[in-house]
Design an enzyme around this catalytic site. Structure first.
Site, PDB file in Angstrom:
ATOM      1  N   ALA A  17     -76.781  54.083  70.842  1.00  0.00           N
ATOM      2  CA  ALA A  17     -77.349  53.675  72.066  1.00  0.00           C
ATOM      3  C   ALA A  17     -76.332  53.649  73.241  1.00  0.00           C
ATOM      4  O   ALA A  17     -76.381  53.963  74.317  1.00  0.00           O
ATOM      5  CB  ALA A  17     -77.912  52.312  72.072  1.00  0.00           C
TER       6      ALA A  17
ATOM      7  N   GLU B 247     -76.083  60.470  75.016  1.00  0.00           N
ATOM      8  CA  GLU B 247     -76.047  61.579  74.414  1.00  0.00           C
ATOM      9  C   GLU B 247     -76.843  62.942  74.868  1.00  0.00           C
ATOM     10  O   GLU B 247     -76.492  63.772  75.054  1.00  0.00           O
ATOM     11  CB  GLU B 247     -76.708  61.632  72.959  1.00  0.00           C
ATOM     12  CG  GLU B 247     -78.226  61.547  73.169  1.00  0.00           C
ATOM     13  CD  GLU B 247     -78.640  59.918  73.033  1.00  0.00           C
ATOM     14  OE1 GLU B 247     -80.023  59.875  73.269  1.00  0.00           O
ATOM     15  OE2 GLU B 247     -78.024  59.287  73.128  1.00  0.00           O
TER      16      GLU B 247
ATOM     17  N   ASP C 290     -58.979  83.699 103.983  1.00  0.00           N
ATOM     18  CA  ASP C 290     -58.224  84.748 104.626  1.00  0.00           C
ATOM     19  C   ASP C 290     -58.926  85.070 105.983  1.00  0.00           C
ATOM     20  O   ASP C 290     -59.907  84.449 106.140  1.00  0.00           O
ATOM     21  CB  ASP C 290     -58.295  86.061 103.795  1.00  0.00           C
ATOM     22  CG  ASP C 290     -59.604  86.229 103.729  1.00  0.00           C
ATOM     23  OD1 ASP C 290     -60.643  85.807 103.462  1.00  0.00           O
ATOM     24  OD2 ASP C 290     -59.944  87.616 102.922  1.00  0.00           O
TER      25      ASP C 290
ATOM     26  N   ASP D 179     -55.087  89.223  97.143  1.00  0.00           N
ATOM     27  CA  ASP D 179     -55.447  87.890  97.061  1.00  0.00           C
ATOM     28  C   ASP D 179     -55.579  87.404  95.616  1.00  0.00           C
ATOM     29  O   ASP D 179     -55.811  86.292  95.277  1.00  0.00           O
ATOM     30  CB  ASP D 179     -56.962  87.784  97.680  1.00  0.00           C
ATOM     31  CG  ASP D 179     -56.702  88.061  99.398  1.00  0.00           C
ATOM     32  OD1 ASP D 179     -55.838  87.554  99.869  1.00  0.00           O
ATOM     33  OD2 ASP D 179     -57.663  88.539  99.834  1.00  0.00           O
TER      34      ASP D 179
ATOM     35  N   GLU E 248     -78.798  47.104  76.056  1.00  0.00           N
ATOM     36  CA  GLU E 248     -79.200  47.049  74.822  1.00  0.00           C
ATOM     37  C   GLU E 248     -78.335  46.369  73.842  1.00  0.00           C
ATOM     38  O   GLU E 248     -78.709  45.554  73.090  1.00  0.00           O
ATOM     39  CB  GLU E 248     -79.503  48.513  74.367  1.00  0.00           C
ATOM     40  CG  GLU E 248     -80.551  49.177  74.781  1.00  0.00           C
ATOM     41  CD  GLU E 248     -80.491  50.808  74.561  1.00  0.00           C
ATOM     42  OE1 GLU E 248     -80.226  51.154  73.529  1.00  0.00           O
ATOM     43  OE2 GLU E 248     -81.041  51.408  75.529  1.00  0.00           O
TER      44      GLU E 248
ATOM     45  N   ASN F 179     -84.040  54.703  73.152  1.00  0.00           N
ATOM     46  CA  ASN F 179     -82.480  55.085  73.710  1.00  0.00           C
ATOM     47  C   ASN F 179     -83.333  56.903  73.820  1.00  0.00           C
ATOM     48  O   ASN F 179     -82.787  57.637  74.649  1.00  0.00           O
ATOM     49  CB  ASN F 179     -81.585  55.397  72.398  1.00  0.00           C
ATOM     50  CG  ASN F 179     -80.393  56.315  72.843  1.00  0.00           C
ATOM     51  OD1 ASN F 179     -79.651  55.837  73.873  1.00  0.00           O
ATOM     52  ND2 ASN F 179     -79.865  57.104  72.148  1.00  0.00           N
TER      53      ASN F 179
ATOM     54  N   THR G  92     -85.467  56.866  77.049  1.00  0.00           N
ATOM     55  CA  THR G  92     -84.655  56.778  78.262  1.00  0.00           C
ATOM     56  C   THR G  92     -83.502  57.632  78.631  1.00  0.00           C
ATOM     57  O   THR G  92     -83.662  58.255  79.787  1.00  0.00           O
ATOM     58  CB  THR G  92     -83.881  55.278  78.168  1.00  0.00           C
ATOM     59  OG1 THR G  92     -83.118  55.108  77.321  1.00  0.00           O
ATOM     60  CG2 THR G  92     -85.081  54.243  78.343  1.00  0.00           C
TER      61      THR G  92
END
Length: 851
Positions: free
Chosen positions: A254, A258, A300, A605, A670, A695, A698
């Site tokens: 939790a 992840e 440039d 460049d 949590e 977990n 959410t």
């Protein structure tokens, strides 16, 4: 191709007949192809490993192993899918960008005309070999009025006059005249190849990668500490070691957001897609975010700030002056004075001036066609083409009609010594018309013009004033005479001054607004060009890069070479720079703590594009070296696209930080619920399965949806973040903790109220904690009711439905150890969600200003 020595001058074969095909093939086998070695393709397994080495991905791999160890295979599968999606999207974007750049390169592959077996033939430039009579890096053996465009090699926008015994470089283009040359160096041994060799290979980590790596290390350490702490506290309370081990690992999962890699990847991929639709091809996905951190934009001039086309803008005659409207080589426009169009009488002197310039001219204008449906193009010297366009705007006869009425009978072509061109034309009455144009110093002389000294001095002052404004100035003279058998050069005396023509490569219409947008966003624009200092300063003033009348210094390449201790970050305009000096300028800004973006299109460049934090190459007119060195390729060659990309980068970074506030506040809540709950009489507030389910809902679709949020209205009205700033700095930690405390408080209050009411308090606490986090997800939106990202409210609704299902579906009830809570419990959970939503809205204003 690897670098190889080329034939010594004594062994070259500059035969008038050219090489034989057999000899050319032998030399090709010996010296290799005339091209800069392309980078070796990155193997797929290396691309995958590079994605998996990210610290956060490694934390997720550890979390997956832990969930497998406790037998939580569903959550292990979910984490594995997140890792797989992140890796796949990142690798796919890199491969797709590489293929698109390769396609651009194939379209722009050059050809060259060579003499083989005594005949001229066109071959791919890659097959040119040392000893070929052609332009690679080559010694000129013959030149007639030869004018070369060397802008891709040196940055100089004006064509360069070439004479026999001179040299030409690979990558340069003939714009006028003819010549033959013997190749002396090809491929990596050419000037183009030597500049490409300055590219050091490899890319440094972007600011986002550095910040997420730092966060990953912190999260990894915090995760281990939390596991140990919670496990120890549980044992002290007398709980079973097996229960505490499973719960501690669940809390560790939790604590790790992840879905962060998926959020980052989605945000970057959406940003890359939006940018591609607006003309910007992202070659490396993290470059999207890096653009949002840019604090210095080194640009440039030719083709980026300017149109890349010569245009007549001002005319002067002894009777008055006029401005010329219109863009590019399009013959549509008009002559004006003080904003009003000139009448027929006022136009008379200007028509004579431009008619003479059109007759003393070898160029032509090509109307729009299939290759360029919207643009007129120049055939021949761009400056002479600009004269033809101006003549058409003044109402002069068509060039073809002019040459039919006044056929050319003799000419003295322009060369670097005379600095003027003269043509003689047969008139219908049998007389001869003399037409002359050239540099003011070569024309405004008593030996050429039959004008009073005061008139010549007045014209010289006017020419000097126009040159100081960055214009290329031409003086035009003419006379009508009786026919006599004289060469054209012999007629260059006793002429009448017709006037002066001021020509420039004008700024793009959007250039000033684009640079103003940069400054409003806290980005410092810097002009680096190989052009003349006066031209560079004029463009800088006209685009607003420096203020008109300011004492802003223009530092030239020779001055930079002579003063190595100069503070390069104090200069805003550089001129006559070479490739190494461009590198030095970029390095100086980076050493000063800036995040740099460098735009460019030429071979010269390339090294600076690679050295900058973000290299931006022009795709339409750029070289292969520039495109390969860049992180971003502009298919429309518009600097405004870079500003749009900066805005996109800031949107990505804002969304990532917003997700971190949401996800880490939820994870911290949590943990706090599990630590504080027992002190309030809630022995084991949540089961391991409940923690993982919260977990998953959410941090899953809801968290990923936050990566697609639209850009904040304030994104381009604040300065870029310091490059060393932590991703959770600027008040994010404080807001995170406040939200974590708010979610913890409302969830525990709901659980305690449910216990006092005799409701299944653990299930109410589970539902309230999940609802509070979803409330925060909506409360943190910059635009609450926007329709730009309907995925977020839909995912919140879906997560809420799955949370309710966990209380009523028998399989989920058994797996998560939940039970129905009744309407009273639902009301408590909804109250917790509403309170968390309001807390997030109260903090949103500060978050929007500082995030």
């Amino acid at each position: 191709m690897t670098s190889r020595a080329v034939d010594a001058p004594a062994t070259r074969v500059p035969a008038p007949q050219g090489l034989t095909q057999a000899e050319a093939e032998r030399r090709l086998a010996r010296h290799g192809r005339n091209e800069v070695s392309p980078p070796r393709p990155t193997p797929l397994h290396r691309r995958v490993l590079a994605q998996l080495r990210d610290p956060l991905i490694m934390v997720l791999l550890g979390a997956a192993l832990l969930t497998i160890a406790i037998g939580d295979y569903p959550d292990a599968v979910v984490i594995g899918l997140v890792i797989a999606v992140n890796t796949t999207v990142g690798v796919a974007q890199e491969v797709r960008a590489d293929r698109a750049v390769a396609a651009l390169s194939a379209l722009s592959a050059p050809h060259a005309r060579v003499l083989r077996d005594g005949a001229a033939r066109e071959v791919p430039a890659a097959l040119v070999v040392p000893g070929d009579i052609v332009a690679a890096d080559a010694d000129l053996t013959e030149a007639s009025a030869l004018l070369m465009d060397e802008s891709m090699l040196t940055g100089e926008s004006e064509p360069v006059d070439k004479a026999a015994d001179g040299t030409v470089g690979a990558g340069t283009v003939v714009v006028r005249g003819r010549g033959t040359a013997t190749a002396t160096a090809t491929g990596a041994a050419s000037a183009l190849g030597r500049i490409a060799a300055l590219l050091d290979g490899g890319h440094e980590p972007t600011p986002l990668q550095r910040r997420l790596a730092s966060l990953g290390r912190v999260l990894a350490a915090a995760t281990i500490a939390l596991c140990v702490l919670f496990f120890a506290l549980g044992l002290l309370r007398g709980l079973a070691p097996s229960t505490m081990a499973v719960t501690a690992i669940s809390l560790a999962v939790a604590a790790v957001p992840e879905s962060l890699p998926a959020v980052v990847t989605l945000a970057l991929a959406l940003g890359a897609r939006r940018m591609a639709a607006r003309g910007a091809l992202v070659r490396r996905l993290p470059a999207v975010e890096t653009l949002g951190s840019v604090s210095v934009l080194a640009t440039d001039k030719t083709g980026t700030l300017t149109e890349g086309r010569m245009v007549v803008q001002h005319l002067w005659t002894p009777a008055g002056a006029a401005d010329v409207s219109g863009t590019g080589y399009d013959p549509r426009g008009e002559l004006t004075r003080e904003g009003r169009a000139l009448g027929p009488e006022q136009l008379r002197g200007f028509r004579e001036l431009l008619t003479t310039a059109a007759l003393c001219n070898d160029a032509s204008l090509k109307p729009p066609g299939a290759a360029a449906p919207d643009a007129w193009t120049a055939v021949g010297d761009p400056m002479e083409a600009a004269l033809l366009a101006a003549a058409a705007k003044a109402g002069c006869p068509d060039p073809a009609e002019l040459h039919r009425a006044c056929p050319r009978t003799a000419e003295a072509p322009f060369d670097s010594m005379r600095k003027r061109m003269t043509t003689l034309h047969h008139l219908p009455d049998g007389n001869v018309l003399v037409c002359l144009k050239g540099a003011p110093e070569a024309v405004l002389a008593p030996t050429v013009l039959a004008e009073p000294p005061e008139a010549l001095e007045r014209a010289r002052r006017q020419a000097a004033a126009l040159a100081a404004q960055g214009f290329r100035v031409l003086a035009v003279a003419g006379a009508e005479r009786l026919w006599q058998p004289l060469p054209a050069a012999g007629a260059e005396q006793g002429l009448r001054l017709l006037g002066l023509i001021a020509i420039s490569d004008p700024p793009k219409e959007e250039a000033a607004a684009t640079l103003a947008a940069c400054r409003a966003a806290g980005i410092t624009p810097v002009l680096i060009t190989g052009d003349h200092p006066a031209t560079a300063r004029a463009i800088a003033v006209r685009t607003g890069l420096v203020e008109d009348g300011s004492e802003e210094r223009v530092l030239t390449g020779p001055e930079l070479a002579a003063s190595r201790d100069a503070d390069l970050t104090a200069v805003r305009v550089f001129a006559r720079t070479d490739p190494q000096q461009k590198l030095d300028i970029v390095r100086a800004w980076r050493a000063d703590g800036a995040v740099t973006a460098m735009t460019g299109d030429g071979v010269n460049d390339g090294p600076a594009l690679r050295q900058a934090d973000i290299g931006v190459a022009m795709g339409a007119r750029g070289t292969e070296v520039a495109r390969q060195a860049a992180d971003l390729v502009l298919t429309d060659d518009r600097l405004a696209t870079v500003v749009a990309a900066v805005e996109e980068g800031r949107r990505v970074y804002d969304n990532i930080r917003r997700f971190l506030v949401y996800a880490m506040a939820g994870g911290a809540a949590e943990i706090l619920v599990m630590l504080i709950g027992p002190l309030l009489g809630l022995p084991l507030p949540l089961r391991a399965g409940q923690i993982l389910w919260i977990n998953l809902l959410t941090h899953g679709l809801t968290g990923v949806a936050m990566g697609a949020e639209p850009v904040s209205p304030q994104a381009m009205r604040r300065p870029p973040r310091p490059p060393g700033q932590h991703i959770l700095a600027a008040g994010v930690w404080q807001r995170l903790l406040v939200l974590a405390a708010a979610v913890t408080a409302v969830s525990l209050l709901a659980g305690i109220a449910a216990r006092d009411l005799g409701l299944p308090w653990q299930s109410v606490l589970f539902l309230a904690l999940l609802g509070a986090q979803l409330g925060v997800a909506l409360g943190l939106r910059a635009r609450l009711l926007t329709r730009a990202n309907l995925f977020l409210p839909a995912s919140v609704a879906g997560s809420a439905a799955l949370a309710t299902a966990a209380l009523h579906v028998p399989v989920l009830q058994s797996l998560l150890e939940t039970e129905p809570v009744g309407w009273a419990g639902v009301r408590l959970a909804c109250a917790a969600a509403l309170a968390a939503f309001l807390a997030a809205r109260l903090l949103r204003g500060a978050f929007r200003r500082k995030a």
